[in-house]
Design a protein around this motif. Sequence first.
Motif, PDB file in Angstrom:
ATOM      1  N   ARG A 179     -22.499  10.591  41.277  1.00  0.00           N
ATOM      2  CA  ARG A 179     -23.062   9.256  41.561  1.00  0.00           C
ATOM      3  C   ARG A 179     -21.972   8.560  42.509  1.00  0.00           C
ATOM      4  O   ARG A 179     -21.644   7.259  42.345  1.00  0.00           O
ATOM      5  CB  ARG A 179     -22.842   8.387  40.051  1.00  0.00           C
ATOM      6  N   SER A 195     -21.719   4.610  43.232  1.00  0.00           N
ATOM      7  CA  SER A 195     -22.504   3.857  42.348  1.00  0.00           C
ATOM      8  C   SER A 195     -21.476   2.821  41.698  1.00  0.00           C
ATOM      9  O   SER A 195     -20.093   3.220  41.494  1.00  0.00           O
ATOM     10  CB  SER A 195     -23.170   4.534  41.497  1.00  0.00           C
ATOM     11  N   TRP A 196     -21.960   1.994  40.910  1.00  0.00           N
ATOM     12  CA  TRP A 196     -20.950   1.289  39.866  1.00  0.00           C
ATOM     13  C   TRP A 196     -20.197   2.170  38.924  1.00  0.00           C
ATOM     14  O   TRP A 196     -18.908   1.873  38.538  1.00  0.00           O
ATOM     15  CB  TRP A 196     -21.529   0.054  39.244  1.00  0.00           C
ATOM     16  N   ASP A 249     -19.206   5.320  39.538  1.00  0.00           N
ATOM     17  CA  ASP A 249     -18.244   6.057  40.047  1.00  0.00           C
ATOM     18  C   ASP A 249     -17.005   5.071  40.153  1.00  0.00           C
ATOM     19  O   ASP A 249     -15.982   5.551  40.129  1.00  0.00           O
ATOM     20  CB  ASP A 249     -18.816   6.498  41.568  1.00  0.00           C
ATOM     21  N   ARG A 250     -17.313   3.787  40.529  1.00  0.00           N
ATOM     22  CA  ARG A 250     -16.116   2.855  40.781  1.00  0.00           C
ATOM     23  C   ARG A 250     -15.220   2.644  39.382  1.00  0.00           C
ATOM     24  O   ARG A 250     -14.135   2.447  39.670  1.00  0.00           O
ATOM     25  CB  ARG A 250     -16.697   1.676  41.490  1.00  0.00           C
ATOM     26  N   ILE A 251     -16.126   2.643  38.388  1.00  0.00           N
ATOM     27  CA  ILE A 251     -15.403   2.444  37.089  1.00  0.00           C
ATOM     28  C   ILE A 251     -14.593   3.615  36.728  1.00  0.00           C
ATOM     29  O   ILE A 251     -13.563   3.317  36.431  1.00  0.00           O
ATOM     30  CB  ILE A 251     -16.515   1.881  35.853  1.00  0.00           C
ATOM     31  N   SER A 298     -11.680   3.704  39.048  1.00  0.00           N
ATOM     32  CA  SER A 298     -10.950   2.660  38.781  1.00  0.00           C
ATOM     33  C   SER A 298      -9.843   3.003  37.530  1.00  0.00           C
ATOM     34  O   SER A 298      -8.579   2.780  37.142  1.00  0.00           O
ATOM     35  CB  SER A 298     -11.388   1.247  38.498  1.00  0.00           C
ATOM     36  N   LEU A 329     -11.785  -3.543  45.107  1.00  0.00           N
ATOM     37  CA  LEU A 329     -12.591  -3.444  44.148  1.00  0.00           C
ATOM     38  C   LEU A 329     -12.014  -2.701  42.854  1.00  0.00           C
ATOM     39  O   LEU A 329     -12.120  -3.062  41.484  1.00  0.00           O
ATOM     40  CB  LEU A 329     -14.106  -2.864  44.182  1.00  0.00           C
ATOM     41  N   GLU A 330     -11.365  -1.587  43.295  1.00  0.00           N
ATOM     42  CA  GLU A 330     -10.642  -0.719  42.225  1.00  0.00           C
ATOM     43  C   GLU A 330      -9.607  -1.497  41.457  1.00  0.00           C
ATOM     44  O   GLU A 330      -9.270  -1.385  40.349  1.00  0.00           O
ATOM     45  CB  GLU A 330     -10.043   0.449  42.836  1.00  0.00           C
ATOM     46  N   ALA A 385     -10.918  -3.647  39.051  1.00  0.00           N
ATOM     47  CA  ALA A 385     -11.507  -3.096  37.878  1.00  0.00           C
ATOM     48  C   ALA A 385     -10.081  -2.573  36.873  1.00  0.00           C
ATOM     49  O   ALA A 385     -10.311  -2.436  35.875  1.00  0.00           O
ATOM     50  CB  ALA A 385     -12.334  -1.696  38.387  1.00  0.00           C
TER      51      ALA A 385
END
Lengths: 340, 571
Positions: free
Chosen positions: A151, A154-155, A157-159, A162, B8-9, B12
């Motif tokens: 993904r 995508s969001w 992936d970012r989550i 992170s 962004l990371e 998060a």
Amino acid sequence: MRWFLRRAGWSIFVVWAVVSLVFTINNLVPGDPARMVAGAQAGPADVARIRDQLGLGRPPLVQYTLFWKRLVHVGPRDIDARTDPSHASCVALVSLNRSALHLDLGKSYQQRRPVVDLVAARLPRTLALALAGLLLQLLFGVATGVIAASRRGSWLDRILVSTSLLGVSAPTFLIALVLQIVLARGLRWLPLDGFGTTLSEQARSLVLPALTLGIYGAAYYTRIVRDEMAGLMAQDWIRTARAKGASPARVLLRHALRNALVPIVTSAGLDFGALMGGAVVTETVFRWPGIGSLAVNAVLNRDGPVIMACVIVSAVAVTASSLLVDALHARLDPRMRASS
Amino acid sequence: MRSIPTRLESFAVALACAAVATVMLPFGCTGGLRAPLPDADDGDTAPRRGGTLRLASVNDIYNLDPAGPTDGLASQALTLLFDGLIDFDRTGQIIPNLAEHWQIEDEGRSYRFHLRAGVRMHDGGELTADDVKRSVERALHPTTPCPTASNFEDLIGYQLYTTGSAPHLTGVTVDGRYDVTFQLARPDGAFLALLALPSMRPVCATAGDRYADTWLPCGAGPFKLEPGGWARGTSLRIVRHDTYFRPGLPYLDAVEWTYGMNVVPQRFRFEDGELDMLLNPTQADVGRFAADARWKGLSVTLVDNVVWGEAMNTRVAPFDNVEVRRAVAAAVDREHLAMIKPANVSPLTQLLPRGVPGFDPSFEGQRHDVAAALEHMRKAGYPYDPATGRGGWSRPIPYDVFDQGFETSSAQVLQQDLARIGLRLELRIMAWTAWQAITARAGASAMHPQGDSADYADPSTFFDHLFTTSAIRDEGTSNTAFYSNPRYDDLVARARRTVDADVRRALYHEADEILCDEAPWAFSHGQHDYVMRQPYVRGFEPHPVWPFDVRRVWLDRADAAMPRPLSGGLR
């Protein structure tokens, strides 16, 4: 076979070199093991007597020679410490008619017990923690890495990326503390710390330390798998697989993940070796009696025989796992098989 | 190569941190305290029998043989497992224990003890004079790793016995089933106190006459160790010795220690009633307990038996100049120092900490006075002007300190104190073992913190080996200031060789005055343990000699009020 023997010989050399280096450093660093045993208040005559009893009065070269001479030697098949104190700290490895091949790691200065016994009691616990921790690292790390790669951008992936950053950034003691507060003290699902006395207690006690190592290490694997797979997914042969009608899951797992396994196996092998040397912080926080806490106490107390034993365990674990990794590489990647 | 976090990371991550914090909030994090657990509240204040007192420690113990090396933690159990011929009462006076009475004869060269009849050891045998002699010979035998043996070198025959030239110690004689005599080559005013050392406590016949690592500890103390009671590296459980010679004692069924437990789990378990006492909580936790009215009156400060000071090498410049040492002693702000760890540290201006016999509360000792310190610097030839920062000792002074929380913090406080009088400290932080070796080596350390704990309850435990000329060695010296003063040596030697308590007190006082004036150490603080207890733990009072005495503790616990225990128990 020749390859294996060459690598095995190299591994033995590495273990010898590491142990010799540690022996030298341990003798060069200021500090008197006899004083550590006797305590700060002991008189000079008492310290001198204890030094002689521990065999520390001999020159370092003699101590070094005796260490290797005693490490693996031939002795009686049945060891009776009372009738034959010279083999009191030995364990029989292999029976040879009337005699046996002995392993002798000496006697702990501080605990006054055979080091073989100390290590034998702790090695299975360290092994259990290392395996469970590594398994969770791979489970969490590969799963989240594959999902993030599939993904990409995508969001989700970012989550995942992170969160993995959080896992990498957080020190293990902090992860351990959070798990203790939430899962042990708050919800009372798992033991706060300790090792337990029954198998079921021990299994439950293993969960939190393994989870701590799992969360901490998984973050690295998430990043490795995601980055590796992201590169692979852009390759021509992946496009070809898709064009041939392979399902997305098959493309991801059968084609891309398999090819991403080489760096994962390399990291896992090295991590396993390092964990066998002892996950010191995790063991300490969770009162998990493994090699790590034994090694730390030995270093703090200048307990030479225990330090040497822990170094041997760690060096053997690292060289053995790297040997295994090389063998797995050849299995996973035909190009490496051909080159070796 | 790890990828660099994007904005962004980072956002998060911050969000995830907040989520973790939110998850932890309902569980109280580590901040909030639970209420103390109630006692039985049945109005009965008479001690009652029963229950297990549960304790924990971050550290581990390695030995429970009184003849072998011990430490403060093992001593907690050793004093319960082994009784000595003598004991100390609540005022610190020597009182009979296994010995019913004694006579000191021949001007302090002969100590004749009469043992109580009918004292039962843990193995059921009766304590006799033979046991006392065998135990002493076992402890002093050349193959025994006894760290306190040399304290008994005045016993007649010690040299011959400890070099293996004689099979027995002629200075200890059995004069009947219950009579034993110790004969010394010269008087020793500390001898009675020395007999309270663990190594001199009688052990069962099962111990044999030689030290062995495999022996199951067995003595005549109020508690005994049963097979399997000591899980090495994990826990220790000792149980009541039912035939203990003092009727009715001890009250507890058992005492249990869990070793290697981190401080946070210790506090959690203490609050949940899985531990009954919390020894030396963190300063943050001390603050939490002190600020919570529900825990008022449940802390116990134990007695000081450790002295700490700033040792100055009297052979190394600038501390070869007595005026510089005096300046340092006057510049140290002891009240300020104690604020780093107020629960465990108290300011000290003389050699003897409060818990050691001979401590004189009326003796001023060394005093914090910056003006006087500056005057001493002027007399030393290094005048310093605090307004301009000019003058003082021109070079930085290496200060060797080991890497532990309090010491590294106190080093920084000292650094600031001495900067005010023109002495610049350069901190050299190292591991404990390295620090111990370097500071005990001639000429290797100019200045360092130095501490010493009382081995036995007599002033000689500090005066003899910390500052006497005979204690100086090129390697492994206990006189790390390399201080030498014939007058001091003479006073200390005379005090050791007399048994008259008043004469000894006066001699040691004069020796202490010399130390405070010539300042080989700037005495800084005494150290003690700090304990939190649950309300149902009764009878726990600080003992002037034994740092952690639970011999008269009893439990008044209302079990119905206990919360659900933390999963997994203590093992």
